[in-house]
Scaffold this motif. Structure first.
Motif, PDB file in Angstrom:
ATOM      1  N   ALA A   1      -3.429  89.617  60.798  1.00  0.00           N
ATOM      2  CA  ALA A   1      -2.710  89.981  59.641  1.00  0.00           C
ATOM      3  C   ALA A   1      -3.466  90.995  58.754  1.00  0.00           C
ATOM      4  N   VAL A   2      -4.747  91.036  58.848  1.00  0.00           N
ATOM      5  CA  VAL A   2      -5.339  92.184  58.068  1.00  0.00           C
ATOM      6  C   VAL A   2      -4.901  93.583  58.602  1.00  0.00           C
ATOM      7  N   GLU A   3      -4.775  93.899  59.895  1.00  0.00           N
ATOM      8  CA  GLU A   3      -4.446  94.933  60.603  1.00  0.00           C
ATOM      9  C   GLU A   3      -3.189  94.948  60.226  1.00  0.00           C
ATOM     10  N   ARG A   4      -1.930  94.264  60.086  1.00  0.00           N
ATOM     11  CA  ARG A   4      -0.785  94.470  59.779  1.00  0.00           C
ATOM     12  C   ARG A   4      -0.488  94.766  58.224  1.00  0.00           C
ATOM     13  N   GLU A   5      -1.374  94.342  57.485  1.00  0.00           N
ATOM     14  CA  GLU A   5      -1.442  94.761  55.989  1.00  0.00           C
ATOM     15  C   GLU A   5      -1.740  96.333  56.122  1.00  0.00           C
ATOM     16  N   TYR A   6      -2.904  96.770  56.856  1.00  0.00           N
ATOM     17  CA  TYR A   6      -3.330  97.865  56.976  1.00  0.00           C
ATOM     18  C   TYR A   6      -2.071  98.944  57.217  1.00  0.00           C
ATOM     19  N   VAL A   7      -1.377  98.350  57.923  1.00  0.00           N
ATOM     20  CA  VAL A   7      -0.415  99.461  58.667  1.00  0.00           C
ATOM     21  C   VAL A   7       0.677  99.425  57.651  1.00  0.00           C
ATOM     22  N   ALA A   8       0.866  98.628  56.912  1.00  0.00           N
ATOM     23  CA  ALA A   8       1.967  98.679  55.805  1.00  0.00           C
ATOM     24  C   ALA A   8       1.374  99.892  54.564  1.00  0.00           C
ATOM     25  N   MET A   9      -0.114  99.402  54.268  1.00  0.00           N
ATOM     26  CA  MET A   9      -0.555 100.212  53.273  1.00  0.00           C
ATOM     27  C   MET A   9      -0.658 101.649  53.625  1.00  0.00           C
ATOM     28  N   ARG A  10      -0.959 101.738  54.941  1.00  0.00           N
ATOM     29  CA  ARG A  10      -0.917 103.256  55.460  1.00  0.00           C
ATOM     30  C   ARG A  10       0.208 104.007  55.434  1.00  0.00           C
ATOM     31  N   GLN A  11       1.304 103.382  55.710  1.00  0.00           N
ATOM     32  CA  GLN A  11       2.858 103.843  55.534  1.00  0.00           C
ATOM     33  C   GLN A  11       2.918 104.080  54.030  1.00  0.00           C
ATOM     34  N   ALA A  12       2.494 103.261  53.135  1.00  0.00           N
ATOM     35  CA  ALA A  12       2.800 103.240  51.568  1.00  0.00           C
ATOM     36  C   ALA A  12       2.071 104.474  51.363  1.00  0.00           C
TER      37      ALA A  12
END
Length: 147
Positions: free
Chosen positions: A13-24
C-alpha cells in the motif's frame, strides 16, 4: 492475531501511495513550469523539482518503517527486548529460517534507508521502491502466516 500477508499488504500500500504521489508530483511540476502563477507565494519551481526528485526516497523510508513495525510486532510475541534493527533482522532470519539472500536484501534496504536519513560519506546505492518492496515482502514471506 496478525497475519504475515497483512503486513505485506501494508508494505504494498505504501508503494501504491508512492505511485499516486509520483504521478501527482510530475503533473504539478509540469503545470508549474507552464504556469508559475499556480505556485504559492513563497514556493519556487526549483523547490518543486527537488521535492519531486526526493519523493521516491521519502517513500522508501515509509516503506521500511512499515516493514520494521511488522517485524517488531512479530519479534515482540513472547519477548520483552527491543533490539537494534540490524539485530532484529538477523534474529528473525535465524529464528524463522529466512535464507541469507533475503536477509541480505532486507539489510540493503535498511542500509539505503539509513543513508537517506543520516548524512555519511559512503552513501549506499539507491534502491528503487519496487525493488525495496519486493525485497521486504519476500523477507516477510518466510515468517509464519499467523502470530
Amino acid at each position: 492475531m496478525p497475519l504475515n500477508h497483512e503486513w505485506q499488504s501494508r508494505i504494498k500500500a505504501v508503494e501504491r501511495e508512492y505511485v499516486a504521489m509520483r504521478q501527482a508530483a510530475d503533473r504539478f511540476r509540469q503545470a508549474a513550469l507552464i504556469d508559475p502563477t499556480i505556485l504559492h507565494v513563497n514556493l519556487r519551481y526549483g523547490e518543486i523539482v527537488v521535492a519531486t526528485k526526493n519523493l521516491e526516497g521519502t517513500y522508501v523510508v515509509r516503506l521500511f518503517a512499515e516493514f520494521e513495525t511488522g517485524a517488531r510486532q512479530y519479534w515482540n510475541v513472547n519477548r520483552d527486548t527491543f533490539p537494534k534493527t540490524v539485530d532484529l533482522l538477523d534474529g528473525l532470519a535465524a529464528r524463522c529460517g529466512i535464507p541469507d539472500p533475503q536477509r541480505e536484501n532486507a539489510h540493503l534496504v535498511r542500509d539505503y534507508r539509513n543513508g537517506l536519513l543520516h548524512e555519511r560519506e559512503d552513501q549506499p546505492e539507491p534502491i528503487p521502491i519496487a525493488t525495496a518492496r519486493s525485497f521486504l515482502c519476500h523477507y516477510f514471506s518466510f515468517l509464519p502466516p499467523h502470530w
